[in-house]
Write an enzyme that holds these catalytic residues in place. Structure first.
Site, short mmCIF file in Angstrom:
data_model
loop_
_atom_site.label_atom_id
_atom_site.label_comp_id
_atom_site.label_asym_id
_atom_site.label_seq_id
_atom_site.Cartn_x
_atom_site.Cartn_y
_atom_site.Cartn_z
N ALA A 32 5.54 5.50 0.33
CA ALA A 32 4.16 5.45 0.49
C ALA A 32 3.81 6.69 -0.35
CB ALA A 32 3.73 5.47 1.76
N GLU A 81 14.03 0.99 1.03
CA GLU A 81 13.43 1.43 2.11
C GLU A 81 13.99 0.57 3.48
OE1 GLU A 81 9.06 1.63 1.94
OE2 GLU A 81 8.73 1.48 3.95
N GLU A 140 3.73 6.70 -6.87
CA GLU A 140 3.24 5.10 -6.88
C GLU A 140 2.07 4.75 -7.74
OE1 GLU A 140 3.46 4.64 -2.42
OE2 GLU A 140 4.19 2.56 -2.92
N ARG A 165 -1.24 -3.82 2.60
CA ARG A 165 -1.59 -2.99 1.41
C ARG A 165 -2.43 -3.56 0.42
NH1 ARG A 165 -1.06 2.60 -0.08
NH2 ARG A 165 0.15 3.09 1.86
#
Ligand code: MTE
Ligand code: HPA
Ligand code: MOS
Length: 753
Positions: free
Chosen positions: A506, A229, A709, A307
């Site tokens: 995400a 990322e 995820e 997060r």
């Protein structure tokens, strides 16, 4: 919606799929290699490149002094140089970039560079960083209700400590980039990245050129898992700098050792918890302090820390919560995104707290879990009100579908009849928020061309990394346009076709880009049905396109898709469309730490059973049985694959994968001989995933929820199943929450006195 096979499977199995290293290089291509810090912290006294430079075939060795723009690659915070200047902050930090006529020559040259470093103290743990006040940025804190008051009214109160270690991404394809000069100072970068725009933006910054001079193109990745990322950027920018100076193509593919040493991993976390419950086993209050080992630069750490806070109460409702997170600056490679993005680290802590409480009270862990599951209209600690909650439905469905009581009885019987083997079981519910927590990142675009022969090309900002997003994008286009799959092609991900993209991350890639494809195709369909209505003299409202033909009132007409497109061309109707989607509703106010950051949550419950060999400390995972909330899956084959892959990765993180750094900051687990990832023997003997029956969620593409995820966190259940088996063997074992629970640690626990 018709499901289909992954569109890449044919070329994958034939070895024909293209990765960066497969691209045919230009004859004059040069090869790069990084020279990196051989110490974790220190002042660079001198670097002597003379012997290396004198080697035949060395073209140039680049350092920060060759940078025309800024020596700065930080994404969230400007705290990371491309090449070290006078200090190094982690072992493996890039200092120079050797460009040679071959990789072999570059490797030889690297050995000839002499460096003198005056060593400075090295910090490798988050705890030590906290003690020394070494932080990336200011801590963050979420709170709901009043924990202080609530703790006074609890019947049980427990405090404890947890640790979860890092995790190596181990994407099969290592990092790399091929950079090719174009006209007038433009450069094309073919990179293995989840974030093409990040590379474009940072390359432009470092080179001191406008973004339009940099084109980034991505065909597919041999896995990213978050590791590409942000951290695909440095290598791409280095090759770009070299091209800027040399005017020749430059290629750099990291070998596995260099990749392991120089790149960041999942963040290790050291955490403290305090949990309070009443007699009915309701969690009244929960506090946690998370120390994130961020490494030597920010990278994505602040977003990952955030997060963690969003997932600190997992799928439970807790009325009084106070959580805080410190991004601790250490001398490790900057740690980065890894599937779950801080969520798993947060969830491990509350699961540990519940296990500790259960042990203290003398009840089954699952009774506490069950008593506190999130319900409709409950408030998360960050202010979002939970709706379309599937915490209880997946929990009870898992219990019933997999006959939990029978399983438990079997385990009790097994443990009574076996001395040296013990079984354990755990339930692991998950609630994972879908959307980039940074609201402005939740957007995407799609560019759809219908060519005059009726074939279609779709470009989006989505990067294919094995998660099969391209297949899903194709499904959206074919479904909306009513044409066969063979007519649709997914183009490479390219910054000149789709600009200003957020990274593919995400778990939101299919939602964001899919909605954009849907919008673009709907706009095209609108124009085409008008053309069709005129051609067959019918009212436009009666017209649909299905199976490559125009239909009237749902009945096939004589008009084919190809003829319709030909007519649209004659009438000069636009056959291209560019659509922009931005997730509605979501918001977050960082000054108050409140808002509605997630489009929706993904829920599920896993039941894990394990058998521990109490002589040797090794264990087998008998089964993981899952009820998962896919919404209305648009491709169940792909989605089941995502569940199984994520689960295996989660189990690896919790059981086997042990990253080790020396006190001097050197990576010790620097090869697959010293770093164990799950193989077929350590995978569960059985994985069963049952989709929850649900109406789905409109914020998800075709009501098919994000899946990339969330299932990783089912792996956390393995830790607690093993723990239960250990406890069944050794009553004196005091619960510890120190992941991974490797066979060595299990053995120690089995014989702890
Ligand atoms: N699956 C495969 N095969 N390879 C990957 O690299 N990355 C994971 C997940 N599944 C990954 C994967 C991560 S970290 C994320 S965020 C999502 O896929 C990204 O893709 P999506 O947004 O399309 O789910
Ligand atoms: N998830 C994954 N990647 C991200 C996020 C996120 O919430 N924010 C920035 N990059
Ligand atoms: Mo995934 S960690 O958001 O790339």
């Amino acid at each position: 919606m018709k499901t289909m096979h992954n569109i890449d499977s044919y070329t994958h199995v034939r070895g024909e799929s293209l990765f960066v290293d497969d691209i045919i290089t230009r004859q004059d291509t040069l090869f790069g290699l990084v020279f990196d810090a051989p110490k974790a912290h220190g002042k660079i006294k001198s670097v002597n490149y003379r012997k290396a430079e004198a080697l035949e075939g060395i073209v140039k060795i680049f350092t920060y002094e060759d940078i025309i723009g800024e020596n700065q690659i930080g994404g969230i915070l400007p705290d990371e140089p491309l090449w070290a200047e006078d200090e190094v902050h982690f072992w493996g930090q890039p200092i120079a970039f050797i460009v040679a006529e071959s990789e072999t020559i570059a490797k030889k040259a690297r050995q000839l560079i002499d460096i003198e470093i005056e060593e400075l103290p090295v910090i490798t743990t988050a705890k030590e960083a906290k003690t020394k006040g070494s932080f990336i940025n200011a801590p963050r804190s979420f709170s709901l209700g009043n924990t202080e008051e609530a703790f006074n009214n609890c019947d049980y109160m427990l405090e404890g400590e947890t640790f979860s270690n890092g995790q190596e991404h181990l994407y099969l394809e290592t990092q790399g980039c091929y950079a090719i000069p174009q006209e007038n100072g433009s450069i094309k970068l073919i990179s293995s990245t989840q974030g093409p725009t990040a590379i474009q933006k940072i390359a432009a910054r470092v080179l001191g050129v406008p973004m339009h001079k940099i084109e980034v193109d991505v065909t597919r990745l041999g896995g990213g898992f978050g590791g590409k990322e942000d951290q695909a950027t440095p290598w791409a920018v280095m090759t770009a700098v070299a091209v800027q100076h040399l005017g020749k193509p430059v290629k750099y593919i990291l070998n596995r050792h260099d990749d392991l040493r120089m790149t960041g991993k999942r963040h290790p976390y050291s955490s403290f918890f305090k949990i309070g419950l009443n007699k009915e086993l309701k969690i009244i209050a929960f506090e946690a302090e998370f120390l994130q080992n961020s490494g030597a630069a920010a990278d994505l750490s602040p977003a990952i820390a955030e997060r963690t806070l969003f997932h600190a109460t997992n799928s439970y409702f807790v009325p009084n919560v106070k959580t805080s997170v410190y991004s601790c600056k250490t001398n490790l490679p900057p740690n980065t995104a890894f599937r779950g993005f801080g969520g798993p680290q947060g969830m491990f802590v509350i699961e540990s707290a519940i296990a500790a409480a259960a042990d203290h009270i003398g009840v089954d862990k699952r009774l506490i879990q069950e008593a506190n599951l999130l319900a409709e209209n409950d408030e998360f600690s960050y202010g979002q009100i939970a709706t379309q909650v599937e915490a209880e439905s997946t929990w009870f469905s898992a219990k019933n579908t997999f006959k939990l009581e029978t399983l438990e009885q079997e385990i009790i019987a097994f443990n009574e009849n076996n001395e040296l083997f013990k079984k354990g079981i755990s339930l692991m519910p998950i609630a994972f928020g879908i959307s980039f927590t940074n609201t402005p990142m939740n957007h995407a675009r799609a560019l759809v061309h219908i060519y005059q022969d009726g074939s279609v090309g779709v470009s989006t900002g989505a990067v294919e990394m094995g998660q099969s997003v391209n297949t899903k994008m194709l499904q959206v286009a074919q479904d909306i346009l009513g044409i066969s799959a063979a007519k649709v092609k997914l183009e490479t991900t390219n910054t000149t076709r789709v600009a200003n993209t957020s990274p593919s991350a995400a778990s939101s890639t299919a939602d964001l880009n899919g909605k954009a494809v849907q919008m673009a195709c709907n706009a095209l369909l609108d124009r085409l049905t008008k053309v069709a209505a005129e051609m067959i003299e019918e009212d436009v409202t009666t017209i649909t396109i299905q199976n490559d033909r125009v239909h009237i009132h749902g009945k096939e007409s004589k008009l084919s898709w190809e003829d319709l497109i030909a007519q649209a061309m004659l009438e000069r109707v636009a056959l291209s469309e560019n659509a922009h989607y931005a997730t509605p509703i979501i918001n977050f106010d960082k000054t108050k730490e409140k808002g509605h950051p997630f489009a929706y949550h993904v829920y599920g419950t896993a039941i894990t059973t394990v058998t521990v060999d109490c002589m040797r400390g090794i264990y087998e995972i008998d089964a993981v049985k899952i009820v998962h909330d896919f919404g209305k899956s648009m491709n169940i084959g792909i989605d089941l694959g995502q569940v199984e892959g994520a689960l295996a990765q989660g189990i690896g993180w919790m059981t086997l994968e042990e990253i080790a750094y020396g006190n001097d900051g050197r990576l010790l687990s620097n090869a697959l001989s010293t770093y164990k990832v799950p193989d077929i023997f350590s995978a569960p003997r059985m994985i069963e995933t049952v989709p929850l029956e649900t109406a789905g969620n409109d914020m998800a593409i075709f009501k098919s929820k994000a899946v990339g995820e969330p299932p990783l966190m089912y792996g956390i259940g393995t830790y607690f199943a093993i723990q239960q088996a250990v406890k069944a063997f050794n009553k004196k074992y005091k619960l510890k929450f120190h992941a991974p629970f490797t066979p060595e640690k299990v053995l120690m626990a089995l014989y702890e006195k």
